[in-house]
Motif scaffolding. Structure first.
Motif, PDB file in Angstrom:
ATOM      1  N   HIS A   1       2.953  13.062  -2.771  1.00 49.95           N
ATOM      2  CA  HIS A   1       2.076  13.155  -3.917  1.00 49.95           C
ATOM      3  C   HIS A   1       3.518  13.905  -4.006  1.00 49.95           C
ATOM      4  CE1 HIS A   1      -1.404  11.039  -2.577  1.00 49.95           C
ATOM      5  NE2 HIS A   1      -1.135  11.554  -0.743  1.00 49.95           N
TER       6      HIS A   1
ATOM      7  N   GLY B   1       0.815  -1.542   0.246  1.00 54.77           N
ATOM      8  CA  GLY B   1      -0.131  -0.057   0.097  1.00 54.77           C
ATOM      9  C   GLY B   1       0.683   1.031  -0.068  1.00 54.77           C
TER      10      GLY B   1
ATOM     11  N   ASN C   1       4.161  -0.488 -15.279  1.00 53.14           N
ATOM     12  CA  ASN C   1       3.954  -0.414 -14.138  1.00 53.14           C
ATOM     13  C   ASN C   1       3.246  -1.124 -13.308  1.00 53.14           C
ATOM     14  OD1 ASN C   1       2.690   1.582 -12.154  1.00 53.14           O
ATOM     15  ND2 ASN C   1       0.548   1.510 -13.419  1.00 53.14           N
TER      16      ASN C   1
ATOM     17  N   ARG D   1       5.670  11.743  -6.207  1.00 58.66           N
ATOM     18  CA  ARG D   1       5.031  10.832  -7.379  1.00 58.66           C
ATOM     19  C   ARG D   1       4.562  11.949  -8.793  1.00 58.66           C
ATOM     20  NH1 ARG D   1       4.347   6.083  -5.936  1.00 58.66           N
ATOM     21  NH2 ARG D   1       4.463   5.212  -4.096  1.00 58.66           N
TER      22      ARG D   1
ATOM     23  N   TYR E   1      10.711   4.272  -3.798  1.00 58.07           N
ATOM     24  CA  TYR E   1      10.732   3.128  -2.882  1.00 58.07           C
ATOM     25  C   TYR E   1      11.786   2.946  -2.044  1.00 58.07           C
ATOM     26  CZ  TYR E   1       7.471   1.849  -7.348  1.00 58.07           C
ATOM     27  OH  TYR E   1       6.853   2.350  -8.561  1.00 58.07           O
TER      28      TYR E   1
ATOM     29  N   ASP F   1       2.340   1.740  -3.131  1.00 57.84           N
ATOM     30  CA  ASP F   1       1.362   1.889  -4.715  1.00 57.84           C
ATOM     31  C   ASP F   1       2.139   0.769  -5.383  1.00 57.84           C
ATOM     32  OD1 ASP F   1      -0.983   2.027  -6.164  1.00 57.84           O
ATOM     33  OD2 ASP F   1       0.278   3.296  -7.077  1.00 57.84           O
TER      34      ASP F   1
ATOM     35  N   ASN G   1       1.260   8.652   2.832  1.00 62.22           N
ATOM     36  CA  ASN G   1       0.343   9.930   2.527  1.00 62.22           C
ATOM     37  C   ASN G   1       0.857  10.950   2.578  1.00 62.22           C
ATOM     38  OD1 ASN G   1      -2.018   7.656   0.910  1.00 62.22           O
ATOM     39  ND2 ASN G   1      -1.798   7.624   3.347  1.00 62.22           N
TER      40      ASN G   1
END
Length: 370
Positions: A249, A106, A148, A252, A233, A109, A244
């Motif tokens: 964000h 999670g 992906n 990314r 990662y 992702d 989060n």
């Protein structure tokens, strides 16, 4: 770069699909431009190459930007959280490696089966080629750049048919290896990376291995995506609770724009431009995370809390260039491990560069949000 052109209204929230469309439309001119002006990889003490004649004779923009950093020194992703090992727990519970993959899927992702495959690829290569020091984050970078993590078109891990035939035919513990199996594909990719005998824990060895992994017109963008996502990662694996955070964000989003062209005053595909300028990219990245920034590099510098002098910037921090007393002319987004996501100047694409080298006009970093 000179002062970026602010827009009267804030651009709408960027759309990932539209960015991908524009990357497809500008792919060929980008490759031509990158061959002469961008994607430079230098040794620690090497100066940037002299521009080729093609770059010298290219039409100049109406306003010539003052460029920021434009060299990428050889770099390997930082050390990541190691995969767990051991037998399944009592009562038939999942094995530690499965629990490890489930816990990170999670925050990173990455689908748990794909993450488990990348871990198995690393563990297999520890036995077959311990001197290669392959990390699962490099395989995960190949996985996102290839298709992906199995969620998009293209071959898993970006493997060619020739690579699969050579490296995936026989794998210990897998009776019938299939390219669609994340573990089998990861082992084949690991063997392809380690075939040249390099040490992937060192920057020069890592870059040489990934540079030789895929050939073709899109190989430079492929390599950049592998490096960028492997670094992300690795960082998140060590602190998954931050997955989060607005800074993640924003990072990314910025990684998703790799390969788009620098556009003077550009606010990105969702605002009708083919790409971004430097502060357009940083603003759009934080807009996507719900954090509003001013439009220009100088105004961003003067509005965000500074990172204390002597401290390394953190993932998602803004890194600035110019004179704090007079004018900041350039900004990028810090990726970690000395790297930044950068919209450098006319004729180059959004790409990853080394953020600070002796003699540049680095002015410090700012921290927009956690």
């Amino acid at each position: 770069m000179p002062p970026e052109t602010p827009t009267a209204d804030a651009p709408p929230k960027p759309a990932w699909a539209r960015g991908a469309l524009y990357r497809g439309l500008v792919a060929l001119p980008l490759v031509a431009g990158l061959a002469t002006a961008g994607w430079l990889v230098a040794g620690r003490d090497q100066p940037a190459p002299v521009p080729t004649q093609a770059a010298l004779t290219a039409p100049a923009p109406t306003q010539t930007p003052v460029s920021g950093p434009s060299v990428l020194q050889a770099s390997a992703p930082v050390q990541a959280q190691e995969p767990a090992q051991g037998a399944a727990g009592g009562g038939g519970g999942p094995a530690p490696l499965q629990k490890w993959a489930d816990s990170l899927a999670g925050p990173l992702d990455i689908p748990a089966p794909a993450l488990l495959g990348y871990a198995n690829g690393e563990l297999t290569m520890r036995k077959e080629r311990p001197d290669c020091h392959l990390s699962w984050v490099t395989l995960a970078g190949l996985g996102v750049a290839g298709n992906n993590h199995g969620r998009g078109p293209g071959e898993p891990m970006g493997l060619s048919a020739q690579q699969w035939k050579k490296y995936g035919a026989q794998i210990a513990g897998i009776a019938h290896p299939a390219l669609s199996d994340p573990s089998a594909a990861s082992v084949a990719a690991g063997r392809a990376l380690c075939a040249s005998g390099v040490d992937l824990s060192a920057g020069n060895g890592w870059w040489k291995a990934v540079a030789g992994y895929q050939n073709g017109s899109g190989m430079e963008l492929f390599r950049q995506r592998v490096l960028g996502y492997a670094q992300l990662y690795a960082t998140l694996s060590l602190d998954p609770a931050k997955a989060n955070a607005p800074s993640v964000h924003a990072t990314r989003f910025a990684l998703g724009q790799l390969g788009l062209p620098y556009v003077w005053g550009g606010n990105g595909p969702d605002a009708g431009a083919a790409g971004f300028d430097c502060s357009g990219l940083t603003k759009a990245s934080y807009d996507s995370a719900g954090v509003s920034l001013p439009r220009t590099a100088d105004s961003q510098f003067r509005s965000v809390p500074p990172v204390p002098g002597g401290q390394e910037p953190q993932l998602g921090d803004l890194v600035f260039y110019g004179s704090p007393a007079t004018r900041i002319h350039h900004v990028g987004l810090y990726l970690g491990n000395g790297l930044m996501i950068n919209a450098p100047t006319e004729g180059q694409a959004i790409q990853i560069h080394t953020f600070h080298r002796p003699g540049d006009d680095y002015a410090g970093a700012g921290h927009p949000a956690n």
